[in-house]
Design a protein around this motif. Structure first.
Motif, PDB file in Angstrom:
ATOM      1  N   PRO A  30       0.821  -1.212   0.000  1.00 22.34           N
ATOM      2  CA  PRO A  30       0.000   0.000   0.000  1.00 22.34           C
ATOM      3  C   PRO A  30       0.857   1.265   0.000  1.00 22.34           C
ATOM      4  N   ASN A  31       2.048   1.211   0.547  1.00 26.56           N
ATOM      5  CA  ASN A  31       2.849   2.448   0.600  1.00 26.56           C
ATOM      6  C   ASN A  31       4.341   2.151   0.723  1.00 26.56           C
ATOM      7  N   GLU A  32       5.128   3.201   0.494  1.00 27.70           N
ATOM      8  CA  GLU A  32       6.574   3.088   0.513  1.00 27.70           C
ATOM      9  C   GLU A  32       7.097   2.856   1.928  1.00 27.70           C
ATOM     10  N   ARG A  33       6.370   3.362   2.893  1.00 25.02           N
ATOM     11  CA  ARG A  33       6.821   3.234   4.294  1.00 25.02           C
ATOM     12  C   ARG A  33       7.002   1.767   4.691  1.00 25.02           C
ATOM     13  N   SER A  34       6.074   0.913   4.274  1.00 29.37           N
ATOM     14  CA  SER A  34       6.183  -0.490   4.682  1.00 29.37           C
ATOM     15  C   SER A  34       7.406  -1.151   4.040  1.00 29.37           C
ATOM     16  N   ASP A  35       7.748  -0.760   2.809  1.00 30.50           N
ATOM     17  CA  ASP A  35       8.961  -1.289   2.168  1.00 30.50           C
ATOM     18  C   ASP A  35      10.213  -0.777   2.885  1.00 30.50           C
ATOM     19  N   ARG A  36      10.200   0.511   3.187  1.00 30.42           N
ATOM     20  CA  ARG A  36      11.351   1.114   3.878  1.00 30.42           C
ATOM     21  C   ARG A  36      11.546   0.493   5.255  1.00 30.42           C
ATOM     22  N   PHE A  37      10.444   0.244   5.949  1.00 28.81           N
ATOM     23  CA  PHE A  37      10.525  -0.391   7.264  1.00 28.81           C
ATOM     24  C   PHE A  37      11.159  -1.775   7.132  1.00 28.81           C
ATOM     25  N   TRP A  38      10.748  -2.513   6.100  1.00 25.41           N
ATOM     26  CA  TRP A  38      11.269  -3.859   5.907  1.00 25.41           C
ATOM     27  C   TRP A  38      12.787  -3.833   5.684  1.00 25.41           C
ATOM     28  N   LEU A  39      13.204  -2.917   4.837  1.00 24.96           N
ATOM     29  CA  LEU A  39      14.631  -2.785   4.544  1.00 24.96           C
ATOM     30  C   LEU A  39      15.413  -2.452   5.820  1.00 24.96           C
ATOM     31  N   ALA A  40      14.879  -1.534   6.607  1.00 25.29           N
ATOM     32  CA  ALA A  40      15.542  -1.142   7.859  1.00 25.29           C
ATOM     33  C   ALA A  40      15.605  -2.334   8.821  1.00 25.29           C
ATOM     34  N   LEU A  41      14.539  -3.123   8.843  1.00 26.09           N
ATOM     35  CA  LEU A  41      14.501  -4.260   9.754  1.00 26.09           C
ATOM     36  C   LEU A  41      15.538  -5.313   9.360  1.00 26.09           C
ATOM     37  N   VAL A  42      15.618  -5.593   8.056  1.00 30.23           N
ATOM     38  CA  VAL A  42      16.583  -6.582   7.578  1.00 30.23           C
ATOM     39  C   VAL A  42      18.003  -6.119   7.882  1.00 30.23           C
ATOM     40  N   GLN A  43      18.251  -4.838   7.668  1.00 31.87           N
ATOM     41  CA  GLN A  43      19.588  -4.339   7.984  1.00 31.87           C
ATOM     42  C   GLN A  43      19.842  -4.342   9.490  1.00 31.87           C
ATOM     43  N   GLY A  44      18.873  -3.868  10.250  1.00 33.89           N
ATOM     44  CA  GLY A  44      19.047  -3.762  11.703  1.00 33.89           C
ATOM     45  C   GLY A  44      19.204  -5.111  12.382  1.00 33.89           C
ATOM     46  N   ALA A  45      18.607  -6.164  11.779  1.00 33.15           N
ATOM     47  CA  ALA A  45      18.672  -7.494  12.381  1.00 33.15           C
ATOM     48  C   ALA A  45      20.109  -8.000  12.493  1.00 33.15           C
ATOM     49  N   GLY A  46      20.998  -7.422  11.696  1.00 35.58           N
ATOM     50  CA  GLY A  46      22.404  -7.812  11.791  1.00 35.58           C
ATOM     51  C   GLY A  46      23.081  -7.273  13.040  1.00 35.58           C
ATOM     52  N   ASN A  47      22.508  -6.234  13.629  1.00 35.95           N
ATOM     53  CA  ASN A  47      23.154  -5.577  14.765  1.00 35.95           C
ATOM     54  C   ASN A  47      22.408  -5.745  16.084  1.00 35.95           C
ATOM     55  N   GLU A  48      21.098  -5.937  16.025  1.00 31.77           N
ATOM     56  CA  GLU A  48      20.327  -5.914  17.264  1.00 31.77           C
ATOM     57  C   GLU A  48      19.506  -7.195  17.385  1.00 31.77           C
TER      58      GLU A  48
END
Lengths: 190, 190
Positions: A96-114
């Protein structure tokens, strides 16, 4: 008269601020102070609900993932097996929106650190994989492709479609995503 | 006797620190201070070579992208067209290490926030797309799939293979990536 804020509303507002910040700048930008700034409050306003940054992240991410599960997992009782698989994958990537894609990308990246992000992402992925694999059981015997490889292909398509929008300078519209998925369904005869 | 540091070596060391930090924690973690800490120097040691964070990022990212171009773009004079296309895509996703995948993910995410990253990523993508499309010109007439859609499919596969490693709790080994690509080449008859 003091301004009263409904507890669930305020907690929801805090969690939405976490998701907004993560989607915009990644999880390393999600500090208690940044979240407080976002809701025009103090960090005390946050620690009133969450005793640590970790518990704040967990609660916000889990709520967002549960929302995604509800959207993606909708039942389609009248569909046959291939149509149900197609609909499941399409609901995952036609966003539905770009925010959900951006959130997903941030989550995948962040999962490496936290760890807290890793755990929440793993929980979601276990659910998603199970949904895909259970639908493939019926279809796999009809496929020329091994079902493990087919599951990998669907994983990669979903991740790739989400990322391709950021890789390119403009997000891919749903129409372009759908065009690619249609071609893949034809190739796979699904 | 004062310790002398060879200029290109020191500059290289600073740029490598930028890529390391970005790969580990994203570009929002790449501050002048963090880079200085990484090379056990002062921020002055950096501003000696780079007059701004932007010029530091541009130089470091461009060097890393040029390295990737060299690896991916290797000529294979003796290969026929389908084999050359397969080799090009495989060199893009069968990575020597996790750092290059992490760097890519950080770059794609950072490009949404920082113009300098957007510009460098766009430059690389223009090159990559041109490489893919020029190879598809020979192949497309043999395909049942429209060449635009085929180019999209290859884009999505590459992005997806890089991200799938982080989405899952463990990076996908090259063997698993190769298995998927082989299946795709068979499907596409490439």
């Amino acid at each position: 008269m003091p301004r009263t804020v409904d507890r669930p509303d305020r907690q929801f507002q805090i969690e939405e601020a976490v998701i907004d910040l993560a989607a915009e700048s990644g999880f390393s930008a999600v500090t208690m102070r940044a979240v407080a700034g976002r809701i025009s409050g103090s960090t005390t306003a946050i620690t009133h609900y969450f005793d640590s940054r970790e518990s704040l992240l967990r609660s916000a991410v889990r709520r967002e993932m549960n929302r995604a599960r509800e959207q993606i997992g909708l039942r389609n009782r009248d569909l046959d097996d291939p149509a149900a698989l197609r609909a499941f994958v399409e609901r995952t990537v036609l966003r539905p929106n770009e925010r959900s894609d951006r959130f997903w990308l941030a989550l995948v990246q962040g999962a490496g650190n936290e760890n807290v992000l890793r755990e929440e992402l793993d929980g979601f992925n276990a659910w998603w994989d199970q949904q895909i694999r259970s639908r493939l059981i019926q279809l796999a015997p009809l496929q020329s492709m091994d079902s493990e490889v087919l599951a990998d292909l669907l994983d990669v398509l979903v991740d790739g479609l989400i990322v391709a929008g950021f890789d390119d300078s403009a997000p891919w519209p749903n129409q372009r995503r759908q065009r690619l998925l249609n071609a893949v369904w034809r190739l796979l005869d699904i």
